[in-house]
Motif scaffolding. Structure first.
Motif, PDB file in Angstrom:
ATOM      1  N   THR A 125     -34.978  19.362   1.071  1.00  0.00           N
ATOM      2  CA  THR A 125     -34.294  20.425   0.345  1.00  0.00           C
ATOM      3  C   THR A 125     -32.821  20.522   0.747  1.00  0.00           C
ATOM      4  N   ALA A 126     -32.493  20.203   1.986  1.00  0.00           N
ATOM      5  CA  ALA A 126     -31.080  20.183   2.387  1.00  0.00           C
ATOM      6  C   ALA A 126     -30.326  19.102   1.615  1.00  0.00           C
ATOM      7  N   LEU A 127     -30.970  17.938   1.482  1.00  0.00           N
ATOM      8  CA  LEU A 127     -30.374  16.829   0.728  1.00  0.00           C
ATOM      9  C   LEU A 127     -30.224  17.213  -0.742  1.00  0.00           C
ATOM     10  N   SER A 128     -31.265  17.832  -1.277  1.00  0.00           N
ATOM     11  CA  SER A 128     -31.259  18.275  -2.665  1.00  0.00           C
ATOM     12  C   SER A 128     -30.091  19.217  -2.929  1.00  0.00           C
ATOM     13  N   ARG A 129     -29.901  20.189  -2.045  1.00  0.00           N
ATOM     14  CA  ARG A 129     -28.836  21.173  -2.243  1.00  0.00           C
ATOM     15  C   ARG A 129     -27.454  20.530  -2.090  1.00  0.00           C
ATOM     16  N   ARG A 130     -27.353  19.586  -1.179  1.00  0.00           N
ATOM     17  CA  ARG A 130     -26.060  18.909  -0.980  1.00  0.00           C
ATOM     18  C   ARG A 130     -25.701  18.072  -2.210  1.00  0.00           C
ATOM     19  N   TYR A 131     -26.684  17.361  -2.751  1.00  0.00           N
ATOM     20  CA  TYR A 131     -26.417  16.545  -3.935  1.00  0.00           C
ATOM     21  C   TYR A 131     -26.118  17.423  -5.154  1.00  0.00           C
ATOM     22  N   ALA A 132     -26.785  18.559  -5.262  1.00  0.00           N
ATOM     23  CA  ALA A 132     -26.500  19.478  -6.364  1.00  0.00           C
ATOM     24  C   ALA A 132     -25.063  19.978  -6.272  1.00  0.00           C
ATOM     25  N   GLN A 133     -24.634  20.313  -5.064  1.00  0.00           N
ATOM     26  CA  GLN A 133     -23.255  20.761  -4.870  1.00  0.00           C
ATOM     27  C   GLN A 133     -22.274  19.648  -5.258  1.00  0.00           C
TER      28      GLN A 133
ATOM     29  N   TRP B 147     -22.774  17.237  -7.390  1.00  0.00           N
ATOM     30  CA  TRP B 147     -22.806  17.101  -8.848  1.00  0.00           C
ATOM     31  C   TRP B 147     -21.931  18.161  -9.513  1.00  0.00           C
ATOM     32  N   PHE B 148     -22.121  19.420  -9.134  1.00  0.00           N
ATOM     33  CA  PHE B 148     -21.402  20.492  -9.821  1.00  0.00           C
ATOM     34  C   PHE B 148     -19.925  20.551  -9.444  1.00  0.00           C
ATOM     35  N   GLU B 149     -19.586  20.140  -8.232  1.00  0.00           N
ATOM     36  CA  GLU B 149     -18.168  20.052  -7.879  1.00  0.00           C
ATOM     37  C   GLU B 149     -17.477  18.974  -8.716  1.00  0.00           C
ATOM     38  N   ALA B 150     -18.160  17.852  -8.906  1.00  0.00           N
ATOM     39  CA  ALA B 150     -17.603  16.780  -9.738  1.00  0.00           C
ATOM     40  C   ALA B 150     -17.464  17.236 -11.191  1.00  0.00           C
ATOM     41  N   ARG B 151     -18.472  17.941 -11.694  1.00  0.00           N
ATOM     42  CA  ARG B 151     -18.428  18.441 -13.076  1.00  0.00           C
ATOM     43  C   ARG B 151     -17.265  19.405 -13.254  1.00  0.00           C
ATOM     44  N   ALA B 152     -17.079  20.303 -12.277  1.00  0.00           N
ATOM     45  CA  ALA B 152     -16.003  21.295 -12.370  1.00  0.00           C
ATOM     46  C   ALA B 152     -14.627  20.629 -12.346  1.00  0.00           C
ATOM     47  N   ALA B 153     -14.546  19.501 -11.629  1.00  0.00           N
ATOM     48  CA  ALA B 153     -13.272  18.781 -11.518  1.00  0.00           C
ATOM     49  C   ALA B 153     -13.051  17.805 -12.669  1.00  0.00           C
ATOM     50  N   GLY B 154     -14.003  17.747 -13.599  1.00  0.00           N
ATOM     51  CA  GLY B 154     -13.878  16.819 -14.718  1.00  0.00           C
ATOM     52  C   GLY B 154     -14.089  15.369 -14.323  1.00  0.00           C
ATOM     53  N   GLN B 155     -14.791  15.155 -13.203  1.00  0.00           N
ATOM     54  CA  GLN B 155     -15.044  13.794 -12.699  1.00  0.00           C
ATOM     55  C   GLN B 155     -16.551  13.536 -12.719  1.00  0.00           C
ATOM     56  N   ASP B 156     -17.098  13.359 -13.921  1.00  0.00           N
ATOM     57  CA  ASP B 156     -18.543  13.253 -14.046  1.00  0.00           C
ATOM     58  C   ASP B 156     -19.095  12.068 -13.259  1.00  0.00           C
ATOM     59  N   ILE B 157     -20.196  12.317 -12.548  1.00  0.00           N
ATOM     60  CA  ILE B 157     -20.896  11.264 -11.809  1.00  0.00           C
ATOM     61  C   ILE B 157     -21.750  10.477 -12.814  1.00  0.00           C
ATOM     62  N   PRO B 158     -21.635   9.143 -12.864  1.00  0.00           N
ATOM     63  CA  PRO B 158     -22.469   8.372 -13.792  1.00  0.00           C
ATOM     64  C   PRO B 158     -23.950   8.614 -13.525  1.00  0.00           C
ATOM     65  N   VAL B 159     -24.729   8.716 -14.596  1.00  0.00           N
ATOM     66  CA  VAL B 159     -26.159   8.990 -14.432  1.00  0.00           C
ATOM     67  C   VAL B 159     -26.905   7.728 -14.015  1.00  0.00           C
ATOM     68  N   GLY B 160     -26.742   6.645 -14.743  1.00  0.00           N
ATOM     69  CA  GLY B 160     -27.410   5.401 -14.375  1.00  0.00           C
ATOM     70  C   GLY B 160     -28.917   5.494 -14.512  1.00  0.00           C
TER      71      GLY B 160
ATOM     72  N   TYR C 202     -28.805  17.030 -17.557  1.00  0.00           N
ATOM     73  CA  TYR C 202     -28.716  16.786 -16.115  1.00  0.00           C
ATOM     74  C   TYR C 202     -28.219  18.027 -15.383  1.00  0.00           C
ATOM     75  N   ASP C 203     -27.285  18.752 -16.007  1.00  0.00           N
ATOM     76  CA  ASP C 203     -26.844  20.018 -15.409  1.00  0.00           C
ATOM     77  C   ASP C 203     -28.041  20.940 -15.157  1.00  0.00           C
ATOM     78  N   ASP C 204     -28.902  21.064 -16.166  1.00  0.00           N
ATOM     79  CA  ASP C 204     -30.032  21.997 -16.070  1.00  0.00           C
ATOM     80  C   ASP C 204     -31.011  21.596 -14.975  1.00  0.00           C
ATOM     81  N   TRP C 205     -31.337  20.308 -14.889  1.00  0.00           N
ATOM     82  CA  TRP C 205     -32.370  19.919 -13.912  1.00  0.00           C
ATOM     83  C   TRP C 205     -31.810  19.812 -12.500  1.00  0.00           C
ATOM     84  N   VAL C 206     -30.527  19.492 -12.355  1.00  0.00           N
ATOM     85  CA  VAL C 206     -29.922  19.549 -11.015  1.00  0.00           C
ATOM     86  C   VAL C 206     -29.891  21.002 -10.539  1.00  0.00           C
ATOM     87  N   LYS C 207     -29.516  21.917 -11.436  1.00  0.00           N
ATOM     88  CA  LYS C 207     -29.506  23.347 -11.078  1.00  0.00           C
ATOM     89  C   LYS C 207     -30.909  23.817 -10.710  1.00  0.00           C
TER      90      LYS C 207
END
Length: 265
Positions: free
Chosen positions: A15-23, A25-38, A106-111
């Motif tokens: 869960t720590a890893l999950s929360r870190r990766y979610a952060q 993801w959303f920091e990248a989204r807010a900065a307009g630097q989308d992480i490729p899904v792959g 992806y936004d919804d399921w990461v959240k």
């Protein structure tokens, strides 16, 4: 990132890893630097700690909720559900990356994965405050069955996991809040209230993306939902249903009542 969470066994570490990766993801989204899904290669079953012992649902001991031991058993069961939910939300990202979906999916399921991670830790904190811990009791081995059954079917996954299993959480959580309120366990009550409020969103995400895919393929959502639940869910749905919260999440009664083991009164 999703596969990394799925292949981490310890609940607190997962869960720590999950929360870190979610952060991330959303920091990248807010900065307009989308992480490729792959596309990922998730395991059929996520990594799990040595404890709890996983039993057939019929073999999990039943305890009276009026006793301290019974309330601990409820907390333990909720922690187990939340940990499975963390994996389910990362799994839908990793397993179905080949299906073209809008970035909002992806936004919804990461959240959702982030919130389930928070829920797991809230409940673990409740257990540890009572000198217990996740893994102290046996747990339900059937939790991951829906994921395995729908591993090749995104619409089936959306129908069974958020729209059936998580919707069931909306039905039963008020009763659990009542049990802990009567026991004067304010910590558990506060944790359950957070879970109850946020689970509505997870059911709503399932309904939203299920309807999106039905629209893409010009399918009738209600008919498809009934077909998929009968195919992948083992047994009828069990009333009473929390019709108000289900409606708030985009689930009308004509979706679930026809699948119930008894008709409405």
């Amino acid at each position: 990132m999703a596969v990394d969470v799925l292949t981490t066994a310890d609940g607190r570490e997962k869960t720590a890893l999950s929360r870190r990766y979610a952060q991330t993801w959303f920091e990248a989204r807010a900065a307009g630097q989308d992480i490729p899904v792959g596309e990922g290669a998730p395991p059929l079953q996520p990594a799990r700690p040595d404890r709890p012992e996983l039993l057939d649902p019929r073999d999990v001991p039943r305890r009276r909720p009026g006793s301290p031991q019974g309330r601990q058993a409820i907390l333990h069961a909720v922690a187990h559900i939340e940990l499975n939910a963390v994996d389910l939300h990362w799994d839908i990202i990793a397993r179905f990356g080949h299906v073209p979906m809008p970035i909002g999916f992806y936004d919804d399921w990461v959240k959702s994965a982030d919130e389930e991670s928070k829920h797991f830790n809230l409940i673990c904190d409740c257990l540890e405050a009572q000198n217990s811990h996740y893994g102290a009791l046996p747990a339900h081995a059937g939790m991951w069955r829906a994921a395995e059954d729908t591993a090749q079917d995104l619409m089936g996954r959306l129908a069974v996991v958020p729209m059936v299993l998580e919707a069931r959480g909306l039905d039963v959580t008020p009763g659990m809040i009542d049990i802990f309120t009567k026991a004067g366990d304010t910590r558990a009550v506060e944790a359950m209230q957070v879970i109850y409020a946020e689970e509505v969103h997870h059911v709503a995400y399932g309904s939203k993306w299920f309807h999106f895919l039905c629209g893409r393929h010009d399918l009738d959502p209600k008919e498809v939902f009934h077909d998929l639940v009968r195919r992948y869910f083992h047994g009828p749905l069990k009333p009473p249903f929390n019709e108000e919260k289900r409606a708030e999440a985009g689930l009308p009664p004509d979706f679930y009542w026809p699948l119930a083991d008894q008709p409405p009164a």
